[in-house]
Design a protein around this motif. Sequence first.
Motif, PDB file in Angstrom:
ATOM      1  N   ARG A  53      49.763  53.820  16.423  1.00 43.43           N
ATOM      2  CA  ARG A  53      49.186  54.765  15.125  1.00 43.43           C
ATOM      3  C   ARG A  53      49.577  56.219  16.162  1.00 43.43           C
ATOM      4  NH1 ARG A  53      42.846  56.324  13.270  1.00 43.43           N
ATOM      5  NH2 ARG A  53      42.858  56.654  15.503  1.00 43.43           N
ATOM      6  N   ASP A 107      46.370  60.777  17.258  1.00 40.78           N
ATOM      7  CA  ASP A 107      44.853  61.585  16.322  1.00 40.78           C
ATOM      8  C   ASP A 107      44.156  62.353  17.357  1.00 40.78           C
ATOM      9  OD1 ASP A 107      43.327  61.970  14.374  1.00 40.78           O
ATOM     10  OD2 ASP A 107      42.853  59.882  13.690  1.00 40.78           O
ATOM     11  N   ARG A 125      44.420  68.938  13.125  1.00 37.12           N
ATOM     12  CA  ARG A 125      44.636  67.651  13.373  1.00 37.12           C
ATOM     13  C   ARG A 125      45.861  66.999  13.613  1.00 37.12           C
ATOM     14  NH1 ARG A 125      39.514  64.476  11.267  1.00 37.12           N
ATOM     15  NH2 ARG A 125      40.857  62.743  12.785  1.00 37.12           N
ATOM     16  N   MET A 173      48.029  56.001   7.046  1.00 33.70           N
ATOM     17  CA  MET A 173      46.973  56.222   6.994  1.00 33.70           C
ATOM     18  C   MET A 173      46.633  56.583   5.848  1.00 33.70           C
ATOM     19  SD  MET A 173      44.772  55.167  10.204  1.00 33.70           S
ATOM     20  CE  MET A 173      43.571  55.547   9.329  1.00 33.70           C
ATOM     21  N   GLU A 212      44.018  58.517   4.701  1.00 33.68           N
ATOM     22  CA  GLU A 212      42.104  58.792   5.002  1.00 33.68           C
ATOM     23  C   GLU A 212      41.384  59.502   4.643  1.00 33.68           C
ATOM     24  OE1 GLU A 212      42.272  58.748   9.189  1.00 33.68           O
ATOM     25  OE2 GLU A 212      43.805  59.273   9.168  1.00 33.68           O
ATOM     26  N   ASP A 230      36.601  58.353   7.955  1.00 33.56           N
ATOM     27  CA  ASP A 230      37.497  59.405   7.506  1.00 33.56           C
ATOM     28  C   ASP A 230      37.791  59.812   5.938  1.00 33.56           C
ATOM     29  OD1 ASP A 230      37.843  61.312   9.798  1.00 33.56           O
ATOM     30  OD2 ASP A 230      39.639  60.120  10.703  1.00 33.56           O
ATOM     31  N   ARG A 280      31.448  62.667   9.637  1.00 33.54           N
ATOM     32  CA  ARG A 280      30.867  61.273   9.553  1.00 33.54           C
ATOM     33  C   ARG A 280      29.783  61.009  10.897  1.00 33.54           C
ATOM     34  NH1 ARG A 280      36.601  59.164  11.963  1.00 33.54           N
ATOM     35  NH2 ARG A 280      35.772  57.788  12.637  1.00 33.54           N
TER      36      ARG A 280
HETATM   37 MG    MG Z   1      40.705  59.192  10.728  1.00 33.33          MG
END
Ligand code: MG
Length: 567
Positions: free
Chosen positions: A328, A331, A354, A425, A427, A451, A461
């Motif tokens: 990935r 992130d 982000r 992803m 999310e 997420d 979260r």
């Molecule tokens: Mg995530």
Amino acid sequence: MLKGKGVSRGIGFGNIIVLKTEERNIEKKIMPAEKMEEELKKFNDALKSAIDETETQLQNISGKEAEIMEAYLMIMKDPSLVVETENAIKNLNYNAEYAVEVGFNSVIQVFENMDDEYMASRARDILDIKNKILGKLLNEETANISNLEPNTIIVTKELTTSETAKLNFKNVSGIITEIGGTNSHTSIMARTHSIPAITRVENATKIFRNGDSVAIDGMLGEIYLNPTEEEKQKLLVLKEQIQKETNELEQYRNMESKTKDGFKVELVANIGVPADVELALKNTAEGIGLLRSEFLYMDSETMPTEESQFDAYKKVAESLNGKNVIIRTLDIGGDKELKYLKLEKEANPFLGYRAIRLCLDNLKIFKTQLRAILRASNFGKLSIMFPMISSIEELRDAKNILEECKRELESENIPYDKNIKVGIMIEIPSAALISYKLAKECDFFSIGTNDLIQYTVAVERGNEKISKLYSKFHPAVIKLIKEAIDGAHSQNKFCGMCGEAAGDELYIPLLIGLGLDEFSMNSNNILKARKVVNNLCKKDCEQLSERILDMASAEEVENELKKFVNN
Ligand code: MG
Ligand code: PEP
């Protein structure tokens, strides 16, 4: 009975050894000026002896422990670590011991004030180094933890990196610490070596005495001091049960992961750094479903170069020996910061600047990483995954940059895997809802429930106060998961999941019913997940998911899943 936080499952019986290395009374002395050179030499000899000892330890260990130890050694050899101590000897005429005390404490304070989890753990390392040097200066006999009696239960404030590396795990039947969390080094090591461990036991080093007889339950976090026969029996039964379960899981080691009616899935691992590969392979991961590359960035003092990233990704690609590794891209943002990348404070970081948003805005960072992954793809089977995609434009933009990197490498005659797969992803709810469109323009999805849940039910979260509302059982979350899977399948693409829900025994039947292809989880859950999958019938799971898709509340969903699993 005492209670702490269970961080490594298992039952341990044994006798306590309390490691108390931090409570010393260091005398302050002002030395005559002519003694200054002598004090400096004493300090440097002690430092050298500590470094030599660590280097010897390093020769006897390998894998993850060795990597941690190497990083530790690097700190020890960093000249900036000793400046304050040497100045205290030279300018304030302190004796070597007191100079170490004040010099190292000021460095520790700087690190602690950085208010960053990674930095906080470096502060622990520096404290550990300070204690090591003081031990040498004071000619202390330290508890010989490399030569422990069988069935020892270690009690300490926190097991330090150097102590962990010295440990002879064979003789350790439990670890109790005052501080530390699920992911502290001690906890990870304890789980790697299957040693029951309990953290956050207040004043443990004061409560227990060397030689005390204890029994511990590393799952419930329970400690029995001088256990009664009855307590011993209860724990022995549990111990046997855990052993039986572990033995039973062994049969799943060399099995395919497929349901009784032949639906094959992939059980793969989530990892943070290359060193985690060892544990993933030990637990029979069929690949890596998520390499959280930001850990490489967080473990570094400066932005990692293309070369250092290439080395790390290549190492993982080679260790996996042809099995797929999904890397990935960076992130960062939200709750993950980079100390060397100064970002403006935002009112809502999780909704802010982000992951892919930041990368698309900082092409140098993004391209450096993409080039490193592409180059490493020549040494194994790598896939690229973009996090936090919320729109088709972001996917297109990210792919364009990737194409640019490929062209650059071609013009430089640098080889890479021309068939490298590109996924995203899922999310963010917007991505789940346009999954049919997104699936046309990428090769795979991985659903990030961690997420996805927070964005679906508008619950941050990590916010404890509202954590009850953060539920993977919420029917809206399940509908979005279904959208994502169906969207991928409509274009004959595979759909995985790398959020925590993928490794949850209770949730797996629902995901099988919805048709999920790949489950990516903490390595320790893989064998158990394979047992769950191999004892399911896809048909039953499909009926279960149909019933669940018709439900209105998280409670109903959870109860239905419990009923299904317990049947
Ligand atoms: Mg995530
Ligand atoms: C997720 O969001 O589910 C995920 C796997 O990513 P992270 O936990 O790293 O945000």
